[in-house]
Design a protein around this motif. Structure first.
Motif, mmCIF file in Angstrom:
data_model
loop_
_atom_site.group_PDB
_atom_site.id
_atom_site.type_symbol
_atom_site.label_atom_id
_atom_site.label_comp_id
_atom_site.label_asym_id
_atom_site.label_seq_id
_atom_site.Cartn_x
_atom_site.Cartn_y
_atom_site.Cartn_z
ATOM 1 N N ALA A 155 0.825 -1.204 0.000
ATOM 2 C CA ALA A 155 0.000 0.000 0.000
ATOM 3 C C ALA A 155 0.860 1.257 0.000
ATOM 4 O O ALA A 155 0.579 2.224 -0.723
ATOM 5 N N ALA A 156 1.930 1.255 0.816
ATOM 6 C CA ALA A 156 2.815 2.416 0.882
ATOM 7 C C ALA A 156 3.514 2.649 -0.454
ATOM 8 O O ALA A 156 3.694 3.797 -0.883
ATOM 9 N N TRP A 157 3.912 1.569 -1.125
ATOM 10 C CA TRP A 157 4.548 1.716 -2.438
ATOM 11 C C TRP A 157 3.573 2.357 -3.429
ATOM 12 O O TRP A 157 3.945 3.239 -4.216
ATOM 13 N N SER A 158 2.308 1.911 -3.415
ATOM 14 C CA SER A 158 1.307 2.462 -4.333
ATOM 15 C C SER A 158 1.059 3.946 -4.063
ATOM 16 O O SER A 158 0.824 4.728 -4.988
ATOM 17 N N LEU A 159 1.118 4.346 -2.783
ATOM 18 C CA LEU A 159 0.830 5.736 -2.418
ATOM 19 C C LEU A 159 2.035 6.653 -2.556
ATOM 20 O O LEU A 159 1.926 7.787 -3.047
ATOM 21 N N TRP A 160 3.199 6.178 -2.091
ATOM 22 C CA TRP A 160 4.368 7.060 -1.972
ATOM 23 C C TRP A 160 5.512 6.700 -2.896
ATOM 24 O O TRP A 160 6.439 7.494 -3.067
ATOM 25 N N GLY A 161 5.500 5.505 -3.458
ATOM 26 C CA GLY A 161 6.644 5.036 -4.223
ATOM 27 C C GLY A 161 7.507 4.097 -3.402
ATOM 28 O O GLY A 161 7.486 4.117 -2.166
ATOM 29 N N GLY A 162 8.276 3.278 -4.093
ATOM 30 C CA GLY A 162 9.053 2.252 -3.419
ATOM 31 C C GLY A 162 10.127 2.784 -2.490
ATOM 32 O O GLY A 162 10.326 2.275 -1.383
ATOM 33 N N ARG A 163 10.857 3.834 -2.897
ATOM 34 C CA ARG A 163 11.946 4.353 -2.072
ATOM 35 C C ARG A 163 11.429 4.932 -0.758
ATOM 36 O O ARG A 163 11.999 4.693 0.309
ATOM 37 N N THR A 164 10.348 5.688 -0.823
ATOM 38 C CA THR A 164 9.796 6.266 0.400
ATOM 39 C C THR A 164 9.273 5.175 1.328
ATOM 40 O O THR A 164 9.468 5.234 2.548
ATOM 41 N N ALA A 165 8.600 4.189 0.748
ATOM 42 C CA ALA A 165 8.093 3.086 1.565
ATOM 43 C C ALA A 165 9.239 2.368 2.272
ATOM 44 O O ALA A 165 9.139 2.010 3.455
ATOM 45 N N LEU A 166 10.362 2.155 1.570
ATOM 46 C CA LEU A 166 11.505 1.481 2.186
ATOM 47 C C LEU A 166 12.142 2.344 3.265
ATOM 48 O O LEU A 166 12.573 1.825 4.305
ATOM 49 N N ALA A 167 12.196 3.655 3.048
ATOM 50 C CA ALA A 167 12.780 4.553 4.054
ATOM 51 C C ALA A 167 11.981 4.510 5.351
ATOM 52 O O ALA A 167 12.556 4.459 6.450
ATOM 53 N N VAL A 168 10.650 4.520 5.243
ATOM 54 C CA VAL A 168 9.810 4.444 6.435
ATOM 55 C C VAL A 168 9.999 3.104 7.140
ATOM 56 O O VAL A 168 10.110 3.033 8.378
#
Length: 423
Positions: free
Chosen positions: A386-399
């Motif tokens: 869900a985070a990847w769909s909303l924010w992109g993969g890099r941001t999701a991984l950073a969180v």
């Protein structure tokens, strides 16, 4: 009774305790189970290696849709793992029978992927396949624990995981070869995978003993012949097991699934799609090299500390993915760290769990810790997709990386109260 009759020498296998004998550290039962896992993992990793591209590129699913599939892959088995561990412990220890049912169910599911071309159908097949994995995992680890002296369990689990990882290493290679050699590559991969899985079931039936005598130093408690499921769950009253379960669950909530990590690496490294099935090879190769030495190190030092250190290594890997360093060298470095993480955590956690529960409840104890970890990773897969769909993969991984750092600090305080030096 849970302890097999010592007179049944033909049906039971006890570890060799004579000094200087290698079998004392790695009994034949462990090697036989390792062979079963090696063959089965070739089958499983053939599917795992191509599944992300199959559903995202081939079927056009979104990252959120793949997150649902990956969550099923990691989490559905957890729903039956407790039942599998309990059934294996009860009724005279039916570890091999329950494990065989699990391996058999997974073998049946592989060719069914040939008929699944929509998200609901693929989800159903994966759910059945992971049900089989949930049934077999705790009984298998219980058999390893019961067959091995406590001071050698880290090494024994390391040997088993190394053999298992050999299958993980060969699986993507076979998938890669099949994809390159056939026109309908995905269907061919699923068909070959099913045949290999059947071979693994045959090895289990023919070479793994039905009954295993626990070593003399195993902890035994007076228990009824058929304990209720609530007795198995009641094992969480044991402080050591409760803390391990809590920490495995907490850290599992912040562990990105392999498939998502490989998708990120493929995109960040701009790798051709046909090389994607080779990415798990880096992880598997490092896991294979380090599983036994790190397992032996855990026996000498502390299994809990090594488990935590492994998650610190994983955090470094996340940092590299997020760093400006790109290209093949960066991909290789991340895979090295990823494989080290597995070598320091997978078998080590099972060995630590084995020392925290009595011999009568090895299956249930392994299931409790594994269930907590699997459900946590199921939740992480859904959240990360869900985070990847909303924010992109890099941001999701950073969180996720930030949450992993916090979880590791909390887990270190939780485990410090009962940190052990293995016997």
């Amino acid at each position: 009774m849970y302890l097999a009759d010592s007179r049944s020498t033909k049906a039971a296998v006890a570890p060799d305790t004579r000094p200087g004998r290698r079998s004392a550290a790695v009994p034949g039962t462990v090697l036989a189970l390792g062979a079963v896992s090696l063959i089965t993992d070739i089958s499983s990793e053939m599917v795992t290696a191509v599944l992300p591209l199959y559903v995202v590129a081939g079927l056009g699913l979104s990252p959120l849709g793949f997150g649902l599939l990956d969550g099923i892959n990691n989490g559905v088995g957890a729903l039956v793992r407790l039942a599998g561990g309990h059934l294996a412990d009860s009724g005279g220890r039916r570890h091999k029978v329950v494990a065989g049912l699990g391996y058999g169910l997974s073998a049946v599911c592989k060719p069914l992927l040939l008929l699944a071309h929509t998200l609901p159908m693929i989800s159903a097949v994966l759910a059945a396949d992971r049900t089989g994995k949930g049934l077999r995992t705790a009984p298998r680890d219980a058999m390893i624990s019961l067959a091995t002296q406590s001071e050698h369990r880290g090494r024994a689990f390391g040997v088993h995981r190394a053999m298992d990882t050999t299958g993980a290493l060969l699986g993507p290679l076979v998938a890669f070869a099949v994809l390159r050699a056939t026109v309908d590559g995905y269907d061919a991969v699923f068909a070959v995978s099913g045949c290999v899985a059947v071979l693994g079931v045959l090895v289990l039936v023919l070479f793994v003993p039905r009954h295993i005598v626990a070593p003399a130093d195993a902890v035994r408690l007076p228990e009824p012949a058929r304990p209720a499921l609530r007795d198995a769950i009641g094992l969480l009253r044991r402080p050591e097991l409760r803390r391990l379960t809590v920490c495995a669950t907490l850290l599992g909530l912040t562990t990105v699934s392999d498939s998502f990590l490989y998708l990120l690496l493929q995109r960040e490294g701009d790798l051709p799609a046909h090389l994607f099935p080779l990415l798990p090879l880096g992880t598997a190769a490092v896991f294979l090299l380090l599983a036994v030495p790190l397992g032996a190190l855990a026996d000498r030092l502390s299994r809990r500390r090594l488990f935590l250190a492994g998650h610190g290594v994983l955090l470094l890997g996340y940092g590299l993915v997020l760093s400006p360093w790109h290209g093949v060298p960066a991909v290789v470095a991340v895979l090295v760290l990823h494989g080290t993480f597995y070598a320091a955590t997978d078998g080590v956690l099972a060995a630590a769990t084995a020392g925290a529960v009595p011999a009568q409840h090895q299956g249930a104890g392994q299931a409790l810790v594994g269930t907590g970890q699997a459900l946590a990773r199921f939740t992480c897969s859904l959240a990360f997709g869900a985070a990847w769909s909303l924010w992109g993969g890099r941001t999701a991984l950073a969180v996720t990386a930030a949450a992993l750092a916090v979880s590791a600090v909390v887990a270190s305080f939780v485990l410090r109260a009962t940190d052990e030096v293995p016997a």
